[in-house]
Each structure stands twice: as C-alpha cells, then as structure tokens.
Scaffold this motif. Structure first.
Motif, PDB file in Angstrom:
ATOM      1  N   ASP A   1       0.835  -1.080   0.151  1.00 53.80           N
ATOM      2  CA  ASP A   1      -0.003   0.287   0.030  1.00 53.80           C
ATOM      3  C   ASP A   1       0.929   1.124   0.034  1.00 53.80           C
ATOM      4  O   ASP A   1       1.702   1.351   0.921  1.00 53.80           O
ATOM      5  CB  ASP A   1      -0.698  -0.065   1.152  1.00 53.80           C
ATOM      6  CG  ASP A   1      -1.820   1.144   1.124  1.00 53.80           C
ATOM      7  OD1 ASP A   1      -2.134   1.749   0.232  1.00 53.80           O
ATOM      8  OD2 ASP A   1      -2.231   1.499   2.438  1.00 53.80           O
ATOM      9  N   GLU A   2       0.603   2.101  -0.841  1.00 57.50           N
ATOM     10  CA  GLU A   2       1.331   3.393  -0.996  1.00 57.50           C
ATOM     11  C   GLU A   2       1.330   4.326   0.061  1.00 57.50           C
ATOM     12  O   GLU A   2       0.026   4.633   0.602  1.00 57.50           O
ATOM     13  CB  GLU A   2       0.962   4.016  -2.295  1.00 57.50           C
ATOM     14  CG  GLU A   2       2.183   4.990  -2.682  1.00 57.50           C
ATOM     15  CD  GLU A   2       1.710   5.861  -4.171  1.00 57.50           C
ATOM     16  OE1 GLU A   2       1.555   7.146  -4.051  1.00 57.50           O
ATOM     17  OE2 GLU A   2       1.584   5.054  -4.743  1.00 57.50           O
ATOM     18  N   GLY A   3       2.359   4.953   0.750  1.00 59.65           N
ATOM     19  CA  GLY A   3       1.977   5.770   1.855  1.00 59.65           C
ATOM     20  C   GLY A   3       2.021   4.974   3.223  1.00 59.65           C
ATOM     21  O   GLY A   3       2.219   5.454   4.387  1.00 59.65           O
ATOM     22  N   GLU A   4       1.817   3.453   3.168  1.00 59.77           N
ATOM     23  CA  GLU A   4       2.271   2.900   4.354  1.00 59.77           C
ATOM     24  C   GLU A   4       3.489   2.756   4.823  1.00 59.77           C
ATOM     25  O   GLU A   4       4.454   2.984   4.119  1.00 59.77           O
ATOM     26  CB  GLU A   4       1.531   1.591   4.059  1.00 59.77           C
ATOM     27  CG  GLU A   4       1.446   0.670   5.451  1.00 59.77           C
ATOM     28  CD  GLU A   4       1.077  -0.978   5.062  1.00 59.77           C
ATOM     29  OE1 GLU A   4       1.456  -1.816   5.871  1.00 59.77           O
ATOM     30  OE2 GLU A   4       0.277  -0.924   4.259  1.00 59.77           O
ATOM     31  N   MET A   5       3.747   2.856   6.259  1.00 59.00           N
ATOM     32  CA  MET A   5       5.005   2.756   6.765  1.00 59.00           C
ATOM     33  C   MET A   5       5.077   1.766   7.839  1.00 59.00           C
ATOM     34  O   MET A   5       4.226   1.755   8.702  1.00 59.00           O
ATOM     35  CB  MET A   5       5.327   4.261   7.491  1.00 59.00           C
ATOM     36  CG  MET A   5       6.735   4.173   8.037  1.00 59.00           C
ATOM     37  SD  MET A   5       7.242   5.761   8.901  1.00 59.00           S
ATOM     38  CE  MET A   5       5.857   5.819  10.076  1.00 59.00           C
ATOM     39  N   LEU A 136      10.919  11.400  10.504  1.00 52.13           N
ATOM     40  CA  LEU A 136      11.204  12.082   9.193  1.00 52.13           C
ATOM     41  C   LEU A 136      10.290  11.385   8.200  1.00 52.13           C
ATOM     42  O   LEU A 136      10.079  11.907   7.204  1.00 52.13           O
ATOM     43  CB  LEU A 136      12.547  11.843   8.917  1.00 52.13           C
ATOM     44  CG  LEU A 136      13.659  12.676   9.407  1.00 52.13           C
ATOM     45  CD1 LEU A 136      15.361  12.238   9.258  1.00 52.13           C
ATOM     46  CD2 LEU A 136      13.378  14.206   9.004  1.00 52.13           C
ATOM     47  N   ALA A 137      10.212   9.945   8.417  1.00 54.79           N
ATOM     48  CA  ALA A 137       9.578   9.526   7.350  1.00 54.79           C
ATOM     49  C   ALA A 137       7.947   9.978   7.540  1.00 54.79           C
ATOM     50  O   ALA A 137       7.244   9.854   6.495  1.00 54.79           O
ATOM     51  CB  ALA A 137       9.337   7.862   7.583  1.00 54.79           C
ATOM     52  N   LEU A 138       7.572   9.953   8.657  1.00 58.46           N
ATOM     53  CA  LEU A 138       6.109  10.541   9.260  1.00 58.46           C
ATOM     54  C   LEU A 138       5.967  11.933   8.392  1.00 58.46           C
ATOM     55  O   LEU A 138       4.716  12.335   7.688  1.00 58.46           O
ATOM     56  CB  LEU A 138       5.622  10.748  10.700  1.00 58.46           C
ATOM     57  CG  LEU A 138       5.515   9.191  11.049  1.00 58.46           C
ATOM     58  CD1 LEU A 138       5.385   9.170  12.712  1.00 58.46           C
ATOM     59  CD2 LEU A 138       4.154   8.509  10.437  1.00 58.46           C
ATOM     60  N   VAL A 139       6.824  12.762   8.574  1.00 63.57           N
ATOM     61  CA  VAL A 139       6.862  14.089   8.082  1.00 63.57           C
ATOM     62  C   VAL A 139       6.837  14.121   6.466  1.00 63.57           C
ATOM     63  O   VAL A 139       6.174  14.796   5.758  1.00 63.57           O
ATOM     64  CB  VAL A 139       8.110  15.143   8.600  1.00 63.57           C
ATOM     65  CG1 VAL A 139       8.238  16.235   7.730  1.00 63.57           C
ATOM     66  CG2 VAL A 139       7.949  15.351  10.125  1.00 63.57           C
ATOM     67  N   LEU A 141       5.862  11.462   4.695  1.00 69.09           N
ATOM     68  CA  LEU A 141       4.360  10.978   4.265  1.00 69.09           C
ATOM     69  C   LEU A 141       3.418  12.035   4.325  1.00 69.09           C
ATOM     70  O   LEU A 141       2.523  12.001   3.549  1.00 69.09           O
ATOM     71  CB  LEU A 141       4.183   9.748   5.088  1.00 69.09           C
ATOM     72  CG  LEU A 141       5.247   8.435   4.354  1.00 69.09           C
ATOM     73  CD1 LEU A 141       4.761   7.352   5.617  1.00 69.09           C
ATOM     74  CD2 LEU A 141       4.714   8.296   3.180  1.00 69.09           C
ATOM     75  N   ARG A 142       3.351  12.992   5.212  1.00 68.84           N
ATOM     76  CA  ARG A 142       2.255  13.886   5.441  1.00 68.84           C
ATOM     77  C   ARG A 142       2.582  15.125   4.420  1.00 68.84           C
ATOM     78  O   ARG A 142       1.938  15.900   4.319  1.00 68.84           O
ATOM     79  CB  ARG A 142       2.078  14.390   6.772  1.00 68.84           C
ATOM     80  CG  ARG A 142       1.594  13.049   7.607  1.00 68.84           C
ATOM     81  CD  ARG A 142       1.225  13.396   9.204  1.00 68.84           C
ATOM     82  NE  ARG A 142       1.223  12.395   9.944  1.00 68.84           N
ATOM     83  CZ  ARG A 142       0.584  11.311  10.220  1.00 68.84           C
ATOM     84  NH1 ARG A 142      -0.395  11.224   9.165  1.00 68.84           N
ATOM     85  NH2 ARG A 142       0.552  10.259  11.055  1.00 68.84           N
TER      86      ARG A 142
END
Length: 142
Positions: A1-5, A136-139, A141-142
C-alpha cells in the motif's frame, strides 16, 4: 500500500538514512564528549596526556572539518553547483553518491560519531536512530 510505513519499509530507505547521517553530522545530538585518560599516560600525535587528564571531543567541530567534508572541485562536465559543496552545506548525497552508507563512511575514520564510539557509545543510539527515521518518514508522508 502506497504511503504505508512499517518496519520493513523503513529498513530500506537509503535516502532517508543519508538525510539522518547528514543532519547528525551538522547537528550532533551529543556535541561534546568528555573522557578521562585512565590508568596510564598516552601520546596523541604530538601531545602527551598524563593519566587523569580530562579530554573533550568536539563532535560539532568534527562534523565541519574542511579537510574531511569538503567536496573536491567538479569535473569539467559537472554542473557548477557541484563546486559549492562544502563542509557547511547540507548534502545528503555525500552519503549516497559513493555507497558511503554501506561502507560506514565517516565512522570508519571516526570523523562522524554523533553518539560517540567504542565501549562508551550512547546505549540509546539505535533507539534514537529508529525514532529519528520514523519521525522523518512521517513528516515526508504527510
């Protein structure tokens, strides 16, 4: 799923790893490390350090060593912007361009030790790295 971390996706993010390395090079979480010369005196280059001497390692300054972090002059076919890479510039590509993450670039020569090194390295270094990478990944992705 795209955007899934998740842990698996964070494990294979070389550019994110490079950004983390570059951030901690320019802004180390532990800018000064103090150590005491233990039982016997040592010679460090031309300096003699007797036992009991308190030494400070300036990680902040190490991350800005011109001799270690400045790029070389660009080749004739490279863009002019390549010449502007200096020890003060934020350039995550210095970690990616030559596969430096895999070869432990900087740490191999002890020029990049954001959490210290050796037996007295920060015990939370791995946790801090995981948290920084997640944030950093959350930033991104948002």
């Amino acid at each position: 799923d795209e955007g899934e971390m998740n842990g698996a996706t964070l494990q294979y993010t070389p550019l994110l790893d490079a950004v983390m390395e570059e951030v901690t090079r320019l802004h180390p979480p532990v800018p000064l490390i103090f150590r005491t010369v233990e039982e016997q005196a040592i010679n460090l280059g031309k300096m003699h350090l007797p036992a009991g001497t308190v030494c400070a390692v300036n990680c902040y300054a190490m991350g800005r060593l011109h001799s270690r972090w400045s790029g070389s002059a660009p080749a004739p076919d490279e863009p002019e912007s390549a010449a502007s890479k200096t020890f003060e510039s934020f350039d995550p590509q210095r970690w990616v361009a030559t596969n430096n993450l895999e070869t432990n670039f900087g740490r191999r020569t002890m020029a990049h030790v954001p959490y210290g090194a050796g037996a007295r390295c920060c015990i939370g270094a791995n946790l801090a790295g995981i948290l920084l990478k997640t944030l950093l990944a959350l930033v991104v992705l948002r």
